[in-house]
Design a protein around this motif. Structure first.
Motif, mmCIF file in Angstrom:
data_model
loop_
_atom_site.group_PDB
_atom_site.id
_atom_site.type_symbol
_atom_site.label_atom_id
_atom_site.label_comp_id
_atom_site.label_asym_id
_atom_site.label_seq_id
_atom_site.Cartn_x
_atom_site.Cartn_y
_atom_site.Cartn_z
ATOM 1 N N PRO A 151 0.931 -1.169 -0.029
ATOM 2 C CA PRO A 151 -0.067 0.163 0.224
ATOM 3 C C PRO A 151 1.079 1.268 0.076
ATOM 4 C CG PRO A 151 -0.916 -1.706 1.514
ATOM 5 C CD PRO A 151 0.518 -2.227 1.261
ATOM 6 N N SER A 152 2.062 1.269 0.424
ATOM 7 C CA SER A 152 2.711 2.553 0.389
ATOM 8 C C SER A 152 3.560 2.818 -0.570
ATOM 9 C CB SER A 152 4.096 2.209 1.638
ATOM 10 O OG SER A 152 4.938 1.458 0.970
ATOM 11 N N GLY A 153 3.217 1.846 -1.661
ATOM 12 C CA GLY A 153 3.846 2.105 -2.960
ATOM 13 C C GLY A 153 2.421 2.367 -4.160
ATOM 14 N N ASP A 154 1.320 2.417 -3.515
ATOM 15 C CA ASP A 154 0.048 2.682 -4.404
ATOM 16 C C ASP A 154 0.282 4.040 -5.220
ATOM 17 O OD1 ASP A 154 -1.021 0.295 -3.426
ATOM 18 O OD2 ASP A 154 -2.422 1.223 -2.239
ATOM 19 N N SER A 155 0.720 5.227 -4.600
ATOM 20 C CA SER A 155 0.891 6.482 -5.032
ATOM 21 C C SER A 155 1.663 6.576 -6.316
ATOM 22 C CB SER A 155 0.963 7.501 -4.455
ATOM 23 O OG SER A 155 0.858 8.749 -4.736
ATOM 24 N N GLN A 156 2.604 5.760 -6.195
ATOM 25 C CA GLN A 156 3.694 5.931 -7.101
ATOM 26 C C GLN A 156 3.320 4.900 -8.471
ATOM 27 O OE1 GLN A 156 7.728 4.384 -6.022
ATOM 28 N NE2 GLN A 156 8.092 3.448 -8.130
ATOM 29 N N VAL A 157 2.638 3.795 -8.125
ATOM 30 C CA VAL A 157 2.335 2.973 -9.321
ATOM 31 C C VAL A 157 1.153 3.641 -10.169
ATOM 32 C CG1 VAL A 157 1.485 0.854 -9.965
ATOM 33 C CG2 VAL A 157 2.947 0.949 -8.229
ATOM 34 N N ILE A 158 0.210 4.375 -9.437
ATOM 35 C CA ILE A 158 -0.737 5.029 -10.134
ATOM 36 C C ILE A 158 -0.187 6.152 -10.946
ATOM 37 C CG2 ILE A 158 -2.661 6.782 -9.638
ATOM 38 C CD1 ILE A 158 -3.281 5.162 -7.133
ATOM 39 N N ASP A 159 0.743 6.919 -10.373
ATOM 40 C CA ASP A 159 1.282 7.938 -11.241
ATOM 41 C C ASP A 159 2.234 7.461 -12.372
ATOM 42 O OD1 ASP A 159 0.791 9.769 -9.512
ATOM 43 O OD2 ASP A 159 2.735 10.065 -8.592
ATOM 44 N N GLU A 160 2.786 5.925 -12.432
ATOM 45 C CA GLU A 160 3.431 5.184 -13.513
ATOM 46 C C GLU A 160 2.294 4.973 -14.435
ATOM 47 O OE1 GLU A 160 7.041 3.647 -10.674
ATOM 48 O OE2 GLU A 160 5.440 2.313 -11.206
ATOM 49 N N ALA A 161 1.044 4.665 -13.976
ATOM 50 C CA ALA A 161 0.241 4.182 -14.837
ATOM 51 C C ALA A 161 -0.242 5.433 -15.767
ATOM 52 C CB ALA A 161 -1.043 3.674 -14.247
ATOM 53 N N VAL A 162 -0.463 6.664 -15.116
ATOM 54 C CA VAL A 162 -0.680 7.769 -15.606
ATOM 55 C C VAL A 162 0.284 7.883 -16.871
ATOM 56 C CG1 VAL A 162 -1.014 10.212 -15.752
ATOM 57 C CG2 VAL A 162 -1.999 8.781 -14.183
ATOM 58 N N ARG A 163 1.571 7.905 -16.617
ATOM 59 C CA ARG A 163 2.787 8.195 -17.277
ATOM 60 C C ARG A 163 2.705 7.288 -18.679
ATOM 61 N NH1 ARG A 163 5.359 9.646 -12.759
ATOM 62 N NH2 ARG A 163 6.484 7.684 -12.474
ATOM 63 N N GLU A 164 2.556 5.995 -18.390
ATOM 64 C CA GLU A 164 2.241 4.916 -19.497
ATOM 65 C C GLU A 164 1.123 5.116 -20.297
ATOM 66 O OE1 GLU A 164 2.076 0.174 -20.064
ATOM 67 O OE2 GLU A 164 3.035 0.886 -18.019
ATOM 68 N N ALA A 165 -0.028 5.885 -20.113
ATOM 69 C CA ALA A 165 -1.126 6.303 -20.962
ATOM 70 C C ALA A 165 -0.307 7.431 -21.635
ATOM 71 C CB ALA A 165 -2.197 6.650 -20.049
ATOM 72 N N GLN A 166 0.244 8.488 -21.229
ATOM 73 C CA GLN A 166 0.709 9.424 -22.040
ATOM 74 C C GLN A 166 1.871 9.053 -22.862
ATOM 75 O OE1 GLN A 166 1.787 11.760 -18.346
ATOM 76 N NE2 GLN A 166 0.357 13.081 -18.774
ATOM 77 N N LEU A 167 2.406 8.130 -22.432
ATOM 78 C CA LEU A 167 3.627 7.284 -23.411
ATOM 79 C C LEU A 167 3.043 6.686 -24.461
ATOM 80 C CD1 LEU A 167 6.555 6.807 -24.156
ATOM 81 C CD2 LEU A 167 6.160 4.611 -22.720
ATOM 82 N N ALA A 168 1.985 6.242 -24.164
ATOM 83 C CA ALA A 168 1.204 5.238 -25.158
ATOM 84 C C ALA A 168 0.639 6.307 -26.405
ATOM 85 C CB ALA A 168 -0.038 4.540 -24.912
ATOM 86 N N GLU A 169 0.205 7.436 -25.912
ATOM 87 C CA GLU A 169 -0.345 8.486 -26.886
ATOM 88 C C GLU A 169 0.711 9.113 -27.600
ATOM 89 O OE1 GLU A 169 -3.686 11.807 -26.424
ATOM 90 O OE2 GLU A 169 -1.983 12.568 -25.381
ATOM 91 N N ALA A 170 2.084 9.398 -26.787
ATOM 92 C CA ALA A 170 2.926 9.906 -27.742
ATOM 93 C C ALA A 170 3.646 9.109 -28.609
ATOM 94 C CB ALA A 170 4.117 10.269 -26.665
ATOM 95 N N GLU A 171 3.554 7.704 -28.282
ATOM 96 C CA GLU A 171 4.160 6.710 -29.456
ATOM 97 C C GLU A 171 3.092 6.370 -30.515
ATOM 98 O OE1 GLU A 171 7.187 5.169 -29.512
ATOM 99 O OE2 GLU A 171 7.805 6.540 -28.044
ATOM 100 N N GLY A 172 1.913 6.974 -30.536
ATOM 101 C CA GLY A 172 0.839 6.825 -31.504
ATOM 102 C C GLY A 172 -0.065 5.641 -31.419
ATOM 103 N N MET A 173 -0.084 5.005 -30.072
ATOM 104 C CA MET A 173 -1.108 4.181 -29.931
ATOM 105 C C MET A 173 -2.587 4.744 -30.193
ATOM 106 S SD MET A 173 -0.015 1.464 -27.018
ATOM 107 C CE MET A 173 0.619 -0.282 -27.667
ATOM 108 N N ASP A 174 -3.545 3.790 -30.353
ATOM 109 C CA ASP A 174 -5.118 4.306 -30.535
ATOM 110 C C ASP A 174 -5.798 4.574 -29.502
ATOM 111 O OD1 ASP A 174 -4.995 4.386 -33.672
ATOM 112 O OD2 ASP A 174 -4.340 2.444 -33.247
ATOM 113 N N ALA A 175 -5.601 3.629 -28.107
ATOM 114 C CA ALA A 175 -6.403 3.516 -27.074
ATOM 115 C C ALA A 175 -5.557 3.010 -25.953
ATOM 116 C CB ALA A 175 -7.472 2.635 -27.386
#
Length: 344
Positions: A14-38
């Motif tokens: 649980p102490s790492g939840d915030s970090q992993v949530i932030d990493e999930a947001v960044r992976e979505a942003q990376l997917a968009e930057a790399e040209g993924m559709d969804a």
């Protein structure tokens, strides 16, 4: 074939939840930057298997953090929701994202019984609740009077649901299918689906079953082709620059995910044992060159899109981010249908 990332980030501490949530947001942003559709979101509660837990809330964050990429549910555990509340949430999300929502619906996991007990829902009622909620969603988005009489919900509100959906008449709805029976049921209606398949061969069998059932039900070939072109298949892939690194570094993260979830659920434990008893790996694993053929064969099935879970278990964000980039550099150009992408 469209491409998407499936964010199914695990957090055991649980102490790492915030970090992993932030990493999930960044992976979505990376997917968009790399040209993924969804970008697709999962839903699990209480156990750390899906760190952001609440996909509508997380989808709102992603709607603000991205500008182009579609945001989908794979899927909402629909039976856990009040229909009017989720109708409002999705309509708001459709406005925030300016029509980028893909509403994937399912009854809910039959593996994690603790989710039903936590929400005080009888799992035996999940399918009926799911069917009733889907009808209410469409009624809410398309009528000016919130009225419904059913088995689980009854209401009569002389007003319309607000906000109205941005997409007219409403956001795209896809059903999750996990068995041949559910695939055939949606095929008979000519409806697009979200399916899971570990291999291209498995996806091809599912799509063939879909086509046969649809034709037997009198669905036109044009409608069948359209439905499959709007459907998605979910995959888990362990991808690294070399086979050796994928197998020796990446695959153990997947195995740790299996062990962690099996300890929480006897049903999942049985699924893991069955998958691991097969002569081949239960997940696609290797370098871009090694997994390329499976993806090119998947594209030949006519399926509209593939959403890929790159991160499993305690895998570091850097490992999955590199995998996503490798996929978009080496594999996506070989499977992407430029005409399909342009139509978006």
């Amino acid at each position: 074939m469209r491409t998407g990332v499936f964010l199914f980030h695990e957090s055991r501490d649980p102490s790492g939840d915030s970090q992993v949530i932030d990493e999930a947001v960044r992976e979505a942003q990376l997917a968009e930057a790399e040209g993924m559709d969804a970008v697709f979101l999962a839903e699990h509660h209480f156990d750390g298997n899906c760190v952001y837990v609440d996909p509508p809330t997380f989808a709102a964050a992603l709607a603000m953090a991205t500008t182009r990429i579609k945001i989908g549910f794979a899927v909402l555990q629909t039976s856990l929701y009040h229909p009017l509340r989720v109708a409002e949430q999705i309509s708001l999300l459709d406005n925030l994202s300016k029509g980028r929502m893909i509403v994937g619906l399912g009854r809910g996991s039959m593996v994690n019984q603790h989710e039903y007990s936590g929400y005080q829902i009888d799992p035996q009622s999940a399918q009926e609740r799911f069917e009733e909620i889907e009808k209410i969603l469409i009624q809410s988005w398309t009528s000016d009077h919130l009225k419904h009489e059913g088995k689980y919900w009854n209401f009569d509100v002389p007003m319309m649901l607000r906000p109205r959906p941005y997409t007219k008449p409403h956001p795209q709805i896809l059903r999750a299918v996990a068995s041949e029976g559910s695939i055939m049921g949606q095929a008979r209606q000519g409806r697009p689906v979200i399916m899971a398949a570990a291999t291209a061969k498995g996806a091809a069998r599912n799509i063939e079953a879909y086509r046969n059932a649809a034709r037997e039900a009198g669905v036109s070939d044009d409608r069948i082709d359209w439905a499959i072109s709007e459907s998605w298949v979910s995959r888990t892939v362990i991808l690294a620059p070399t086979d050796k690194e994928a197998e020796e570094v990446g695959l153990p993260y997947f195995r740790q995910m299996q062990t962690y979830r099996a300890a929480q659920s006897s049903a999942f434990e049985e699924m893991v044992a069955k998958a691991n008893a097969q002569p081949t790996l239960p997940v696609l694993c290797g370098s871009p060159e090694t997994v390329m053929e499976d993806f090119t064969n998947l594209a030949k099935t006519g399926i509209g899109g593939v959403s890929i879970r790159f991160r499993t278990g305690p895998m570091p964000a850097e490992f999955s981010a590199r995998a996503l980039k490798l996929f978009m550099k080496h594999i996506a150009p070989e499977i992407r249908d430029t005409k399909l992408a342009a139509a978006e």
